[in-house]
Design a protein around this motif. Structure first.
Motif, PDB file in Angstrom:
ATOM      1  N   ALA A   1     -36.841  32.162  -1.239  1.00 29.42           N
ATOM      2  CA  ALA A   1     -36.882  33.313  -0.343  1.00 29.42           C
ATOM      3  C   ALA A   1     -37.167  32.891   1.091  1.00 29.42           C
ATOM      4  O   ALA A   1     -36.613  33.463   2.047  1.00 29.42           O
ATOM      5  CB  ALA A   1     -37.936  34.312  -0.820  1.00 29.42           C
TER       6      ALA A   1
ATOM      7  N   THR B   1     -34.916  33.739   4.454  1.00 30.60           N
ATOM      8  CA  THR B   1     -35.363  34.323   5.723  1.00 30.60           C
ATOM      9  C   THR B   1     -35.138  33.365   6.891  1.00 30.60           C
ATOM     10  O   THR B   1     -34.939  33.795   8.027  1.00 30.60           O
ATOM     11  CB  THR B   1     -36.845  34.742   5.663  1.00 30.60           C
TER      12      THR B   1
ATOM     13  N   GLU C   1     -27.215  44.813  -0.111  1.00 33.08           N
ATOM     14  CA  GLU C   1     -28.203  44.243  -1.036  1.00 33.08           C
ATOM     15  C   GLU C   1     -27.602  43.136  -1.895  1.00 33.08           C
ATOM     16  O   GLU C   1     -28.193  42.059  -2.036  1.00 33.08           O
ATOM     17  CB  GLU C   1     -28.756  45.352  -1.933  1.00 33.08           C
TER      18      GLU C   1
ATOM     19  N   VAL D   1     -27.078  39.875   0.107  1.00 29.22           N
ATOM     20  CA  VAL D   1     -28.318  39.139   0.374  1.00 29.22           C
ATOM     21  C   VAL D   1     -28.787  38.436  -0.897  1.00 29.22           C
ATOM     22  O   VAL D   1     -29.198  37.274  -0.873  1.00 29.22           O
ATOM     23  CB  VAL D   1     -29.418  40.073   0.917  1.00 29.22           C
ATOM     24  N   THR D   2     -28.698  39.135  -2.021  1.00 28.69           N
ATOM     25  CA  THR D   2     -29.108  38.543  -3.297  1.00 28.69           C
ATOM     26  C   THR D   2     -28.213  37.360  -3.662  1.00 28.69           C
ATOM     27  O   THR D   2     -28.685  36.368  -4.233  1.00 28.69           O
ATOM     28  CB  THR D   2     -29.078  39.603  -4.414  1.00 28.69           C
TER      29      THR D   2
ATOM     30  N   ALA E   1     -33.891  43.374  -7.022  1.00 26.64           N
ATOM     31  CA  ALA E   1     -33.977  43.365  -5.561  1.00 26.64           C
ATOM     32  C   ALA E   1     -33.487  44.689  -4.981  1.00 26.64           C
ATOM     33  O   ALA E   1     -32.659  45.376  -5.584  1.00 26.64           O
ATOM     34  CB  ALA E   1     -33.152  42.213  -4.994  1.00 26.64           C
TER      35      ALA E   1
ATOM     36  N   VAL F   1     -33.071  46.860  -0.813  1.00 24.09           N
ATOM     37  CA  VAL F   1     -33.259  46.917   0.634  1.00 24.09           C
ATOM     38  C   VAL F   1     -34.181  48.073   0.977  1.00 24.09           C
ATOM     39  O   VAL F   1     -34.058  49.165   0.408  1.00 24.09           O
ATOM     40  CB  VAL F   1     -31.897  47.099   1.348  1.00 24.09           C
TER      41      VAL F   1
ATOM     42  N   TYR G   1     -36.073  43.448   0.414  1.00 27.40           N
ATOM     43  CA  TYR G   1     -35.560  42.964   1.686  1.00 27.40           C
ATOM     44  C   TYR G   1     -35.949  43.988   2.758  1.00 27.40           C
ATOM     45  O   TYR G   1     -35.359  45.065   2.844  1.00 27.40           O
ATOM     46  CB  TYR G   1     -34.041  42.802   1.637  1.00 27.40           C
TER      47      TYR G   1
ATOM     48  N   TYR H   1     -36.314  45.672   6.348  1.00 28.70           N
ATOM     49  CA  TYR H   1     -35.742  45.762   7.692  1.00 28.70           C
ATOM     50  C   TYR H   1     -36.624  46.646   8.578  1.00 28.70           C
ATOM     51  O   TYR H   1     -36.153  47.242   9.534  1.00 28.70           O
ATOM     52  CB  TYR H   1     -34.313  46.289   7.625  1.00 28.70           C
TER      53      TYR H   1
ATOM     54  N   LEU I   1     -39.640  40.377   1.846  1.00 29.97           N
ATOM     55  CA  LEU I   1     -39.006  39.433   2.763  1.00 29.97           C
ATOM     56  C   LEU I   1     -38.755  40.113   4.108  1.00 29.97           C
ATOM     57  O   LEU I   1     -38.143  41.184   4.154  1.00 29.97           O
ATOM     58  CB  LEU I   1     -37.677  38.932   2.195  1.00 29.97           C
TER      59      LEU I   1
ATOM     60  N   MET J   1     -36.720  40.614   6.843  1.00 32.08           N
ATOM     61  CA  MET J   1     -35.343  40.369   7.258  1.00 32.08           C
ATOM     62  C   MET J   1     -35.076  40.820   8.692  1.00 32.08           C
ATOM     63  O   MET J   1     -34.038  40.491   9.261  1.00 32.08           O
ATOM     64  CB  MET J   1     -34.378  41.094   6.304  1.00 32.08           C
TER      65      MET J   1
END
Length: 204
Positions: A13, A17, A30, A33-34, A85, A87, A122, A124, A184, A186
């Motif tokens: 992870a 990042t 999503e 990113v995964t 996971a 977002v 994730y 934001y 994370l 992001m």
């Protein structure tokens, strides 16, 4: 194994990042990113003899069909962990985002009977700590019936790996299960603001 999993997934992870400044102009969903996380984690997993199929079916969905897990870590044909996971780009206390966080958390318990699960967010948001605070409440109060909350241990901020928490539950099988929640960053707003400030200071 649980400690190794946590360390290796957190390290992967951190690799994800670290790529954010290079991916800033790319609109990633999503699953995208995964997929990046998988590519970083996969070589590390092979060192331990783990395989990491993505989007594999197993466990149960809300309709009783096999569920679609984001990532699964296996060894010798059995499942070590499942990674779910999502977002988060809204205030985690708003109704829709809260339901999203809770739903993804609860899905994990229906996917497999393993001892450790990963709930990866994730973020934001400007302040990812808001999600950590909300997840602390969720892990204490929103586990499915049969999984009795025991305790929460914080994952300390020691390096560039993501922060989060580890929640432990007593299970119907009479053992315990852990959910590792990782957030994370992001958006990386603090670093962006620091860079802008440094530029202004230099040019003043």
């Amino acid at each position: 194994t649980e400690a190794h999993l946590t360390e290796e997934i957190r390290s992967a992870a951190a690799g994800l990042t670290a790529l954010v400044p290079h991916l800033d102009a790319v609109a990633l969903e999503e699953d995208d990113v995964t997929a990046v996380l998988l590519r970083i984690f996969e070589p590390r997993a092979r060192l331990f003899g783990w395989s990491v199929p993505d989007q594999s079916k197993g466990g149960y969905s809300a309709k009783g069909n096999p569920g679609e897990r984001d990532l699964v870590v296996r060894k010798d044909g059995y499942t070590i962990t499942v990674i779910e996971a999502l977002v988060c780009n809204q205030n985690p206390q708003t109704k829709n985002q809260q339901k999203n966080l809770i739903g993804h958390f609860q899905k994990l318990f229906g996917y497999e009977g393993c001892r450790v699960f990963f709930h990866v967010v994730y973020s934001y948001l400007k302040n990812p700590g808001e999600i950590v605070s909300e997840m602390r409440r969720i892990v204490e109060t929103e586990a499915p019936p049969g999984f009795t909350y025991d305790r929460t241990d914080d994952i300390p901020h020691e390096d560039s790996r993501p922060v989060g928490l580890i929640a432990t539950y007593n299970t119907p099988a009479g053992s315990d299960a852990k959910v590792v929640c990782l957030v994370l960053d992001m958006r990386q707003q603090a670093q962006r603001d620091a860079a802008v400030l440094a530029g202004r200071t230099r040019d003043s």
